[in-house]
Design a protein around this motif. Sequence first.
Motif, mmCIF file in Angstrom:
data_model
loop_
_atom_site.group_PDB
_atom_site.id
_atom_site.type_symbol
_atom_site.label_atom_id
_atom_site.label_comp_id
_atom_site.label_asym_id
_atom_site.label_seq_id
_atom_site.Cartn_x
_atom_site.Cartn_y
_atom_site.Cartn_z
ATOM 1 N N LYS A 41 0.810 -1.217 0.000
ATOM 2 C CA LYS A 41 0.000 0.000 0.000
ATOM 3 C C LYS A 41 0.844 1.267 0.000
ATOM 4 O O LYS A 41 0.340 2.351 -0.310
ATOM 5 C CB LYS A 41 -0.920 0.001 1.226
ATOM 6 N N ALA A 42 2.119 1.138 0.341
ATOM 7 C CA ALA A 42 2.983 2.314 0.484
ATOM 8 C C ALA A 42 3.374 2.903 -0.876
ATOM 9 O O ALA A 42 3.480 2.180 -1.871
ATOM 10 C CB ALA A 42 4.230 1.936 1.262
ATOM 11 N N PRO A 43 3.606 4.209 -0.934
ATOM 12 C CA PRO A 43 4.147 4.805 -2.164
ATOM 13 C C PRO A 43 5.492 4.184 -2.507
ATOM 14 O O PRO A 43 6.231 3.766 -1.617
ATOM 15 C CB PRO A 43 4.309 6.284 -1.788
ATOM 16 N N HIS A 44 5.797 4.124 -3.794
ATOM 17 C CA HIS A 44 7.067 3.519 -4.201
ATOM 18 C C HIS A 44 7.602 4.210 -5.437
ATOM 19 O O HIS A 44 6.861 4.872 -6.183
ATOM 20 C CB HIS A 44 6.885 2.022 -4.474
ATOM 21 N N LYS A 45 8.886 4.063 -5.681
ATOM 22 C CA LYS A 45 9.514 4.577 -6.891
ATOM 23 C C LYS A 45 9.030 3.764 -8.099
ATOM 24 O O LYS A 45 8.448 2.683 -7.937
ATOM 25 C CB LYS A 45 11.035 4.486 -6.766
ATOM 26 N N PRO A 46 9.240 4.265 -9.329
ATOM 27 C CA PRO A 46 8.758 3.545 -10.517
ATOM 28 C C PRO A 46 9.189 2.080 -10.544
ATOM 29 O O PRO A 46 10.328 1.754 -10.223
ATOM 30 C CB PRO A 46 9.396 4.332 -11.665
ATOM 31 N N LEU A 47 8.254 1.246 -10.955
ATOM 32 C CA LEU A 47 8.441 -0.204 -10.855
ATOM 33 C C LEU A 47 7.918 -0.877 -12.116
ATOM 34 O O LEU A 47 6.763 -0.693 -12.508
ATOM 35 C CB LEU A 47 7.696 -0.719 -9.616
ATOM 36 N N LEU A 48 8.786 -1.656 -12.743
ATOM 37 C CA LEU A 48 8.430 -2.402 -13.952
ATOM 38 C C LEU A 48 8.494 -3.898 -13.677
ATOM 39 O O LEU A 48 9.505 -4.391 -13.170
ATOM 40 C CB LEU A 48 9.397 -2.043 -15.085
ATOM 41 N N PHE A 49 7.427 -4.604 -14.018
ATOM 42 C CA PHE A 49 7.414 -6.064 -13.959
ATOM 43 C C PHE A 49 7.458 -6.614 -15.372
ATOM 44 O O PHE A 49 6.662 -6.210 -16.225
ATOM 45 C CB PHE A 49 6.160 -6.583 -13.255
ATOM 46 N N ILE A 50 8.379 -7.547 -15.616
ATOM 47 C CA ILE A 50 8.470 -8.248 -16.894
ATOM 48 C C ILE A 50 8.252 -9.735 -16.651
ATOM 49 O O ILE A 50 8.878 -10.327 -15.761
ATOM 50 C CB ILE A 50 9.835 -8.006 -17.557
ATOM 51 N N SER B 91 8.542 -21.693 -14.265
ATOM 52 C CA SER B 91 8.975 -21.600 -12.868
ATOM 53 C C SER B 91 8.214 -20.514 -12.120
ATOM 54 O O SER B 91 7.670 -20.752 -11.039
ATOM 55 C CB SER B 91 10.483 -21.318 -12.810
ATOM 56 N N GLN B 92 8.177 -19.324 -12.698
ATOM 57 C CA GLN B 92 7.427 -18.194 -12.124
ATOM 58 C C GLN B 92 6.492 -17.678 -13.219
ATOM 59 O O GLN B 92 6.772 -16.681 -13.876
ATOM 60 C CB GLN B 92 8.382 -17.091 -11.649
ATOM 61 N N PRO B 93 5.384 -18.373 -13.426
ATOM 62 C CA PRO B 93 4.506 -18.090 -14.572
ATOM 63 C C PRO B 93 3.921 -16.675 -14.553
ATOM 64 O O PRO B 93 3.934 -15.981 -13.535
ATOM 65 C CB PRO B 93 3.409 -19.147 -14.432
ATOM 66 N N VAL B 94 3.376 -16.277 -15.697
ATOM 67 C CA VAL B 94 2.795 -14.950 -15.854
ATOM 68 C C VAL B 94 1.785 -14.650 -14.753
ATOM 69 O O VAL B 94 1.758 -13.547 -14.201
ATOM 70 C CB VAL B 94 2.127 -14.806 -17.245
ATOM 71 N N VAL B 95 0.958 -15.621 -14.407
ATOM 72 C CA VAL B 95 -0.094 -15.391 -13.415
ATOM 73 C C VAL B 95 0.498 -15.006 -12.059
ATOM 74 O O VAL B 95 -0.089 -14.198 -11.324
ATOM 75 C CB VAL B 95 -1.008 -16.633 -13.296
ATOM 76 N N ILE B 96 1.657 -15.543 -11.715
ATOM 77 C CA ILE B 96 2.328 -15.196 -10.463
ATOM 78 C C ILE B 96 2.866 -13.767 -10.538
ATOM 79 O O ILE B 96 2.700 -12.963 -9.614
ATOM 80 C CB ILE B 96 3.473 -16.182 -10.165
ATOM 81 N N ASN B 97 3.508 -13.443 -11.656
ATOM 82 C CA ASN B 97 4.025 -12.086 -11.840
ATOM 83 C C ASN B 97 2.907 -11.038 -11.841
ATOM 84 O O ASN B 97 3.059 -9.954 -11.276
ATOM 85 C CB ASN B 97 4.816 -12.003 -13.149
ATOM 86 N N LYS B 98 1.790 -11.377 -12.475
ATOM 87 C CA LYS B 98 0.664 -10.433 -12.537
ATOM 88 C C LYS B 98 0.062 -10.220 -11.148
ATOM 89 O O LYS B 98 -0.303 -9.084 -10.788
ATOM 90 C CB LYS B 98 -0.397 -10.948 -13.503
ATOM 91 N N ALA B 99 -0.040 -11.275 -10.351
ATOM 92 C CA ALA B 99 -0.557 -11.131 -8.993
ATOM 93 C C ALA B 99 0.364 -10.251 -8.149
ATOM 94 O O ALA B 99 -0.090 -9.441 -7.340
ATOM 95 C CB ALA B 99 -0.716 -12.504 -8.345
ATOM 96 N N ASN B 100 1.660 -10.415 -8.355
ATOM 97 C CA ASN B 100 2.661 -9.607 -7.677
ATOM 98 C C ASN B 100 2.492 -8.130 -8.064
ATOM 99 O O ASN B 100 2.444 -7.240 -7.205
ATOM 100 C CB ASN B 100 4.049 -10.125 -8.060
ATOM 101 N N PHE B 101 2.379 -7.871 -9.342
ATOM 102 C CA PHE B 101 2.179 -6.522 -9.857
ATOM 103 C C PHE B 101 0.888 -5.908 -9.327
ATOM 104 O O PHE B 101 0.872 -4.758 -8.858
ATOM 105 C CB PHE B 101 2.153 -6.576 -11.385
ATOM 106 N N ASP B 102 -0.190 -6.666 -9.388
ATOM 107 C CA ASP B 102 -1.510 -6.155 -8.979
ATOM 108 C C ASP B 102 -1.576 -5.837 -7.487
ATOM 109 O O ASP B 102 -2.418 -5.036 -7.054
ATOM 110 C CB ASP B 102 -2.604 -7.166 -9.320
ATOM 111 N N ALA B 103 -0.700 -6.456 -6.688
ATOM 112 C CA ALA B 103 -0.728 -6.245 -5.246
ATOM 113 C C ALA B 103 -0.362 -4.806 -4.870
ATOM 114 O O ALA B 103 -0.775 -4.305 -3.825
ATOM 115 C CB ALA B 103 0.217 -7.221 -4.559
ATOM 116 N N TYR B 104 0.401 -4.122 -5.728
ATOM 117 C CA TYR B 104 0.768 -2.727 -5.465
ATOM 118 C C TYR B 104 -0.443 -1.831 -5.738
ATOM 119 O O TYR B 104 -0.934 -1.770 -6.862
ATOM 120 C CB TYR B 104 1.942 -2.309 -6.344
#
Length: 249
Positions: free
Chosen positions: A181-190, A197-210
């Motif tokens: 929930k905290a403010p953060h500097k620019p962040l890119l997920f690829i 191993s770390q499928p798209v759905v895991i990365n997207k959930a990580n991204f969406d959590a911000y």
Amino acid sequence: MKNIVFIHGFMNNGQIWSEWKTFFEQRNFNCYNYSWPYMDGDVKELTQSPSPKLAGTNFNDVVTHYVKLIQRLDEPPILIGHSLGGVVVQKLLSMGYGAAAVCINSGPPKGIFKFNWDFIVSNAQLMNPFKKNALVLMDANWYHKYVTNDLTYQETQKFIDEHCLPASKQVAKTIGSIDFKAPHKPLLFIAGQDDHSQPVVINKANFDAYTNTASVKKFKVFPKRTHNILSQSAWEEVATYVINWIDNI
């Protein structure tokens, strides 16, 4: 020139970033590809004779290690992490140690989960609780299925010989949480479309959590890319995308 700190993932060390380091340096970045504690050096030598101290290394030890290295730099770096190194990047960014961050095929921080069979099986094999070994280095069968599925089996064996070494299970077992929930500097997920191993759905959930709407974040999926995205054919396309993103934030 802007500083870049590359952070590798589980069962690799800093040399996995060698080509990326050269690529970014040729484009006027100061680059550092530090290894995790007790993992710096020749891959073959460290595989044959790991440091006795490696087994006790946990996630916070890795984060603290990078904090000390980053504090030596003249200005906050852009953090670029792969796999579990992506989680380290997320933690460092949340602690205020990065000017921006890129998470490539990132693992999930504590509390992030989506059902995906490949993710569950690959990580269950990796962290097999029935094996009491403190260090882990998976075999070619595991790598070929979950990491280097862009390569032939023989190429996978060569990849392991050149780039892979034992890591402490404690690092993976003690992954920390992030204040999403905290403010953060620019962040890119690829994410790599063919990452098992770390499928798209895991990365997207990580991204969406911000959830801080005032902070910059972006999500990008690269078709046909596996977890081996750093070394996979045409990796320069991914690296160029990262540089363009940095130049425009």
